[in-house]
Design a protein around this motif. Sequence first.
Motif, PDB file in Angstrom:
ATOM      1  N   LYS A 182       0.812  -1.216   0.000  1.00 13.67           N
ATOM      2  CA  LYS A 182       0.000   0.000   0.000  1.00 13.67           C
ATOM      3  C   LYS A 182       0.850   1.272   0.000  1.00 13.67           C
ATOM      4  O   LYS A 182       1.943   1.297   0.561  1.00 13.67           O
ATOM      5  CB  LYS A 182      -0.936   0.015   1.207  1.00 13.67           C
ATOM      6  N   TYR A 206       0.568   5.742   0.501  1.00 18.66           N
ATOM      7  CA  TYR A 206      -0.188   6.734   1.273  1.00 18.66           C
ATOM      8  C   TYR A 206      -0.496   7.934   0.395  1.00 18.66           C
ATOM      9  O   TYR A 206       0.413   8.513  -0.220  1.00 18.66           O
ATOM     10  CB  TYR A 206       0.599   7.175   2.505  1.00 18.66           C
ATOM     11  N   CYS A 207      -1.766   8.276   0.327  1.00 15.87           N
ATOM     12  CA  CYS A 207      -2.184   9.421  -0.485  1.00 15.87           C
ATOM     13  C   CYS A 207      -2.148  10.696   0.352  1.00 15.87           C
ATOM     14  O   CYS A 207      -2.795  10.769   1.409  1.00 15.87           O
ATOM     15  CB  CYS A 207      -3.593   9.196  -1.036  1.00 15.87           C
ATOM     16  N   CYS A 231      -6.063  12.425   0.041  1.00 17.22           N
ATOM     17  CA  CYS A 231      -7.191  11.933   0.841  1.00 17.22           C
ATOM     18  C   CYS A 231      -6.740  11.318   2.167  1.00 17.22           C
ATOM     19  O   CYS A 231      -7.567  10.887   2.963  1.00 17.22           O
ATOM     20  CB  CYS A 231      -8.031  10.944   0.046  1.00 17.22           C
ATOM     21  N   PHE A 232      -5.428  11.276   2.380  1.00 16.44           N
ATOM     22  CA  PHE A 232      -4.844  10.801   3.641  1.00 16.44           C
ATOM     23  C   PHE A 232      -5.223   9.349   3.968  1.00 16.44           C
ATOM     24  O   PHE A 232      -5.461   9.001   5.120  1.00 16.44           O
ATOM     25  CB  PHE A 232      -5.245  11.718   4.800  1.00 16.44           C
ATOM     26  N   LYS A 233      -5.243   8.522   2.924  1.00 20.47           N
ATOM     27  CA  LYS A 233      -5.602   7.119   3.092  1.00 20.47           C
ATOM     28  C   LYS A 233      -4.492   6.214   2.556  1.00 20.47           C
ATOM     29  O   LYS A 233      -3.791   6.554   1.609  1.00 20.47           O
ATOM     30  CB  LYS A 233      -6.898   6.791   2.343  1.00 20.47           C
ATOM     31  N   LEU A 234      -4.370   5.045   3.192  1.00 21.81           N
ATOM     32  CA  LEU A 234      -3.529   3.993   2.638  1.00 21.81           C
ATOM     33  C   LEU A 234      -4.323   3.276   1.556  1.00 21.81           C
ATOM     34  O   LEU A 234      -5.519   3.008   1.727  1.00 21.81           O
ATOM     35  CB  LEU A 234      -3.122   3.002   3.720  1.00 21.81           C
ATOM     36  N   ASN A 235      -3.667   2.950   0.449  1.00 16.64           N
ATOM     37  CA  ASN A 235      -4.389   2.308  -0.638  1.00 16.64           C
ATOM     38  C   ASN A 235      -3.416   1.595  -1.573  1.00 16.64           C
ATOM     39  O   ASN A 235      -2.218   1.875  -1.576  1.00 16.64           O
ATOM     40  CB  ASN A 235      -5.201   3.331  -1.424  1.00 16.64           C
ATOM     41  N   CYS A 291      -3.651   7.404  -6.677  1.00 16.29           N
ATOM     42  CA  CYS A 291      -4.371   6.845  -5.531  1.00 16.29           C
ATOM     43  C   CYS A 291      -5.521   5.972  -6.014  1.00 16.29           C
ATOM     44  O   CYS A 291      -6.294   6.370  -6.883  1.00 16.29           O
ATOM     45  CB  CYS A 291      -4.892   7.984  -4.652  1.00 16.29           C
ATOM     46  N   ILE A 328      -8.081   5.402  -4.425  1.00 21.06           N
ATOM     47  CA  ILE A 328      -9.330   5.889  -3.832  1.00 21.06           C
ATOM     48  C   ILE A 328      -9.794   7.184  -4.493  1.00 21.06           C
ATOM     49  O   ILE A 328     -10.910   7.266  -5.009  1.00 21.06           O
ATOM     50  CB  ILE A 328      -9.165   6.110  -2.309  1.00 21.06           C
ATOM     51  N   CYS A 329      -8.907   8.199  -4.487  1.00 20.64           N
ATOM     52  CA  CYS A 329      -9.317   9.511  -5.008  1.00 20.64           C
ATOM     53  C   CYS A 329      -8.695   9.859  -6.355  1.00 20.64           C
ATOM     54  O   CYS A 329      -9.059  10.860  -6.972  1.00 20.64           O
ATOM     55  CB  CYS A 329      -9.026  10.613  -3.990  1.00 20.64           C
ATOM     56  N   GLU A 372      -2.073   0.607  11.092  1.00 18.83           N
ATOM     57  CA  GLU A 372      -3.417   0.304  10.609  1.00 18.83           C
ATOM     58  C   GLU A 372      -3.728  -1.185  10.730  1.00 18.83           C
ATOM     59  O   GLU A 372      -4.853  -1.567  11.044  1.00 18.83           O
ATOM     60  CB  GLU A 372      -3.565   0.752   9.155  1.00 18.83           C
TER      61      GLU A 372
END
Length: 238
Positions: free
Chosen positions: A172, A174-175, A178-182, A203, A205-206, A226
């Motif tokens: 994964k 880190y974005c 959007c501050f998310k792991l993906n 990312c 996600i975003c 996480e």
Amino acid sequence: MTVQELTLNILAERLITVFDSKKLVSWAVEVMLLGYESEKLYVLAGLDFTSTEEREKYFFESLEELNIEVEKNEDKLIEQYAITIAKKAVENVIDLDYAFEKMRKVVSASEYDQKYISFFKIDEDLDSLRYNNSVLFNSELTLENAEEFILEEFKIFLDMENLKIPIEERKKSYCENCFKLNIPITKSKYQFKKPFKYMVWSCGICGSTKLKFDSNHEVKRLIIKEYKKHMLKMALPQ
């Protein structure tokens, strides 16, 4: 060193390096010094001038006589060895350069398994820094902080192995949008020069291209954090 550690080392060495079977004779001598005795062990300890086939025969017969259980699966054996090396490096039992050299051999013997690939990437970046003053994978790595960086990599490796974090989780990014792991994906971008179309990581996600990748130690620590949360949640009564 215990007989189990001696045996793990010798079995792993057979897998990850060009192996001299005289080391099996040395193993027998060291095991005898620990107080172990058996007929086959005595024979092996005296096989200074014989074939590899005969030494290996008496080595495995010695293991059987002494009831020393060994891991037969090569991947698991390499994994056990890598974890042992990492622990000793972190605890300052062995020299860090020596441990790093062994992990590079683990990478090769494992056919570049993703669990160990970070050590290969560090090695590649160190070569690149020496000759081109640039890095390919680890933007935070420098020749000046190499020792600290490698030690941290060993610590992270142990944490991930102790938690048994799946490989997909370790990949994964880190974005920063959007501050998310993906898990990052590729997407097409265009420009008014050749190549007019090119691919970039983004990312999952975003869609942002503002990513910190899985080689970054901060990202790895976030993955560990996480995953611990996930395991705690799974352990709670539903």
